[in-house]
Design a protein around this motif. Structure first.
Motif, PDB file in Angstrom:
ATOM      1  N   PRO A 252       0.799  -1.232   0.000  1.00  0.00           N
ATOM      2  CA  PRO A 252       0.000   0.000   0.000  1.00  0.00           C
ATOM      3  C   PRO A 252       0.830   1.280   0.000  1.00  0.00           C
ATOM      4  N   ASP A 253       1.988   1.272   0.679  1.00  0.00           N
ATOM      5  CA  ASP A 253       2.822   2.474   0.699  1.00  0.00           C
ATOM      6  C   ASP A 253       3.759   2.554  -0.500  1.00  0.00           C
ATOM      7  N   GLY A 254       3.733   1.543  -1.372  1.00  0.00           N
ATOM      8  CA  GLY A 254       4.552   1.546  -2.576  1.00  0.00           C
ATOM      9  C   GLY A 254       6.009   1.242  -2.354  1.00  0.00           C
ATOM     10  N   ALA A 255       6.406   0.876  -1.137  1.00  0.00           N
ATOM     11  CA  ALA A 255       7.827   0.639  -0.857  1.00  0.00           C
ATOM     12  C   ALA A 255       8.321  -0.675  -1.450  1.00  0.00           C
ATOM     13  N   THR A 273      12.110   1.891  -3.277  1.00  0.00           N
ATOM     14  CA  THR A 273      12.537   3.190  -2.762  1.00  0.00           C
ATOM     15  C   THR A 273      13.985   3.459  -3.126  1.00  0.00           C
ATOM     16  N   ASP A 400      -6.633   2.063   4.961  1.00  0.00           N
ATOM     17  CA  ASP A 400      -5.495   2.202   5.861  1.00  0.00           C
ATOM     18  C   ASP A 400      -5.485   0.994   6.786  1.00  0.00           C
ATOM     19  N   CYS A 538      -1.915   0.526  -7.920  1.00  0.00           N
ATOM     20  CA  CYS A 538      -2.192   0.794  -6.513  1.00  0.00           C
ATOM     21  C   CYS A 538      -2.545   2.268  -6.359  1.00  0.00           C
ATOM     22  N   ARG A 540      -3.308   3.967  -3.629  1.00  0.00           N
ATOM     23  CA  ARG A 540      -2.723   4.616  -2.457  1.00  0.00           C
ATOM     24  C   ARG A 540      -1.322   5.140  -2.729  1.00  0.00           C
ATOM     25  N   SER A 541      -0.519   4.374  -3.454  1.00  0.00           N
ATOM     26  CA  SER A 541       0.861   4.784  -3.732  1.00  0.00           C
ATOM     27  C   SER A 541       1.021   5.437  -5.092  1.00  0.00           C
ATOM     28  N   LEU A 543       1.496   3.764  -7.826  1.00  0.00           N
ATOM     29  CA  LEU A 543       2.432   2.946  -8.598  1.00  0.00           C
ATOM     30  C   LEU A 543       1.688   1.985  -9.521  1.00  0.00           C
ATOM     31  N   ASP A 557       5.910   5.190 -11.615  1.00  0.00           N
ATOM     32  CA  ASP A 557       5.272   6.122 -10.684  1.00  0.00           C
ATOM     33  C   ASP A 557       4.367   7.050 -11.477  1.00  0.00           C
ATOM     34  N   ARG A 564      10.316   3.881 -11.736  1.00  0.00           N
ATOM     35  CA  ARG A 564      10.867   3.513 -10.431  1.00  0.00           C
ATOM     36  C   ARG A 564      11.879   2.371 -10.561  1.00  0.00           C
TER      37      ARG A 564
END
Length: 601
Positions: A252-255, A273, A400, A538, A540-541, A543, A557, A564
């Motif tokens: 979800p955070d794209g990491a 990242t 979330d 996604c 949220r991110s 991506l 991105d 990315r």
């Protein structure tokens, strides 16, 4: 800038030449020359002559009526740019915007744009890629154009075959007596952040005061930085081959992005990242039992987890706190192996407890409870069993750590969206629309759903009609309706805040790129080096993770329009190591896909 210029430029004019010629059939008529009489009528003349004569006397004969169309010549445009000292600086931004606009104008009319520099008579260039735009931007002259330059250009344009449908001159001053169909004068305004433009077409004159983009964007464009740059560590090569059976999984955070390894019971975890500029791309493997593969997988940070149907039981991969449960009947739990996509999973956290939510293939929304307390509360769902929330669920996505966003089709044939936390009852719900069929549902702007906002797209008619809804004060309002081709693949719904435009993110028809579509709007944001086989978006991110037919993993991105990661699979040629996005094979060079030139749009 391009959109504002479009308002004064208007539509292109094509060259209508020649005598109108037949172009297919229009309809049948009662009058016409007898060489266009229907064959069936001539057959009647041979078999029943009296009936043929009667129909002729009564005006009952049927004649073919062809469609007449006048031939239109290709719309070839020529644009001449004054690169003298009076056009340096801000006026060059207008040159770039006009270059894009005129290239698009010519393309829409079935022609092409050729351009030249006013101070360099006789030299015309094409306008079909980004490198040529950079070449135009790099032309400079410390001398203003003279009369000899204009005379030489007039001779060059006159000798062109075929003749140009439009000739444009962009300069600091209007030229009298010159045979240009359009003249644009560009001058700095008294206000520092504006340009004054005057367009003369024949006897008509239009004036526009044009706002400049932010200073940093202006500097970037004038320096020739027209596409986003990928990080130096964006490209890498894996010694494993990626499976094309399932799409990539995005945290979800794209990491992190995960992809299944071919012929091996494992996920390959990719860090997206850029914590260290000199760090190489690291790939980490996460294995499972070869005899019991997970059929639903999601990521939380760098940790994957999943649901594993195993015979008469259901176990949980990487979720040790969840006990094994008995497998329900197939009509209550349908998660067959071999599917081409992952079933949605959501892991919610609360005080001393967790819930794992799953949406199966039949639309059953179910969950399992795990407690970290020695004695679970009697008010919470019991661990170790499967709990059912509702049926006819159409979509589920995690907002979330504490809430899900769910859409279901109720008994009144309405699509209802709800924010679902760990409580039995939803935090809030809203009716999106009534529908005679259960549509495909996509959610967007997930953070807004917490505050009575958010986006939703409903696809009906086998995905050929998409209605885009925005939620204002908890009420659904249809903002756009788009009609797609049956084979279109829609990934998500977005809002372009600066233009208040509602868009769908789609895969290009040739499977080689990403396209944003809206009402009277289309933007190709990425071109893939090879056809896309599996893809995930996604919201949220922001991506997009893609697997190509050549088993390349690409992470793009969308929000920042930059690459990315690009990971080549074992046995494939490693991509170019240049850090620039434009140097990737097949990178987008089309005029409509200049990502950082969005500031000029």
């Amino acid at each position: 800038m391009v959109r504002k210029l479009q308002l004064i430029v208007g539509k292109p004019r094509g060259n209508q030449t020649g005598v109108p010629e037949p172009d297919g059939l229009g309809d049948l008529r009662r009058r016409g020359p007898y060489e266009r009489l229907l064959t069936s009528e001539w057959l009647l003349a041979e078999e029943i002559p009296d009936e043929f004569l009667r129909r002729a006397a009564g005006g009952e004969h049927l004649f073919l009526s062809p469609v007449l169309r006048q031939l239109q010549a290709e719309s070839q445009l020529v644009a001449l740019f004054d690169v003298g000292p009076l056009q340096l600086g801000a006026p060059r931004l207008a040159h770039v915007a006009f270059w894009i606009l005129l290239a698009r104008r010519a393309s829409e009319a079935g022609g092409s744009l050729r351009w030249g520099v006013l101070q360099e008579p006789g030299r015309l260039h094409d306008a079909d890629n980004l490198a040529l735009l950079k070449h135009m931007l790099g032309r400079r002259s410390w001398l203003p154009a003279c009369a000899d330059d204009l005379v030489a250009w007039q001779q060059t344009l006159t000798a062109l075959t075929p003749a140009m449908s439009e000739t444009w001159l962009l300069a600091s001053n209007e030229v009298t007596g010159a045979a240009f169909s359009h003249q644009v004068t560009i001058k700095p305004s008294l206000a520092e952040d504006k340009l004054l433009l005057t367009l003369r077409e024949g006897q008509a004159t239009k004036t526009l005061q044009l706002d400049l983009p932010p200073t940093d964007s202006c500097k970037q464009v004038l320096a020739g930085q027209l596409e986003p740059e990928a990080e130096p560590t964006a490209h890498s090569q894996s010694d494993k081959r990626f499976s094309l059976k399932r799409p990539p999984i995005i945290a979800p955070d794209g990491a992190y992005v995960a992809v299944v390894v071919l012929d091996e019971p494992a996920l390959l975890m990719l860090d997206t990242t850029f914590k260290r500029k000199d760090a190489a791309v690291k790939l980490r493997r996460m294995r499972w039992n070869a005899g019991a593969p997970p059929l639903a997988i999601a990521l939380r940070g760098k940790k994957p987890f999943g649901v594993v149907p195993d015979g008469e039981q259901i176990s949980f991969w990487q979720l040790g706190q969840f006990p094994t449960v008995s497998r329900p009947q197939p009509e209550r739990f349908n998660l067959p192996p071999g599917l081409a996509s992952w079933s949605p999973l959501g892991l919610l956290k609360g005080s001393g407890r967790q819930q794992l939510h799953l949406l199966d293939r039949l639309g059953n929304h179910l969950f399992w409870e795990a407690s970290f307390k020695a004695t679970p509360s009697a008010r919470t769902p019991a661990p170790g069993i499967t709990h059912y929330l509702r049926k006819n669920t159409l979509a589920m996505v995690q907002i979330d750590d504490t809430a899900l966003l769910v859409a279901h089709y109720d008994e009144q044939r309405r699509i209802v969206a709800m924010v679902q936390a760990m409580q039995a009852e939803p935090l809030r719900q809203a009716v999106i629309a009534a529908s005679s069929e259960a549509p495909t549902v996509l959610f967007g702007e997930l953070a807004g759903w917490r505050s009575n906002g958010g986006l939703c797209a409903l696809g009906t008619g086998n995905g050929q009609r998409w209605d885009l809804y925005a939620f204002v004060a908890g009420q659904a309002q249809c903002r756009a309706t788009l009609h797609m081709k049956p084979e279109s693949q829609v990934l998500g719904v977005l809002l372009d805040a600066p233009s208040s435009r509602y868009l769908l993110l789609t895969v290009a028809p040739n499977k080689r790129g990403l396209v944003l579509l809206g009402q009277d709007y289309q933007e190709r944001v990425y071109d893939s080096p090879n056809p896309i086989s599996r893809i995930t978006f996604c919201d949220r991110s922001g991506l997009v993770a893609m697997l190509t037919d050549e088993r390349e993993l690409i992470v793009f991105d969308l929000r920042h329009r930059r690459l990315r990661r690009f990971v080549g699979s074992a046995g494939n040629r490693q991509p170019a190591t240049s850090p620039r996005f434009s140097d990737l094979p097949g990178a987008a060079h089309s005029v409509s896909a200049l990502p950082l030139l969005k500031t000029l749009n």
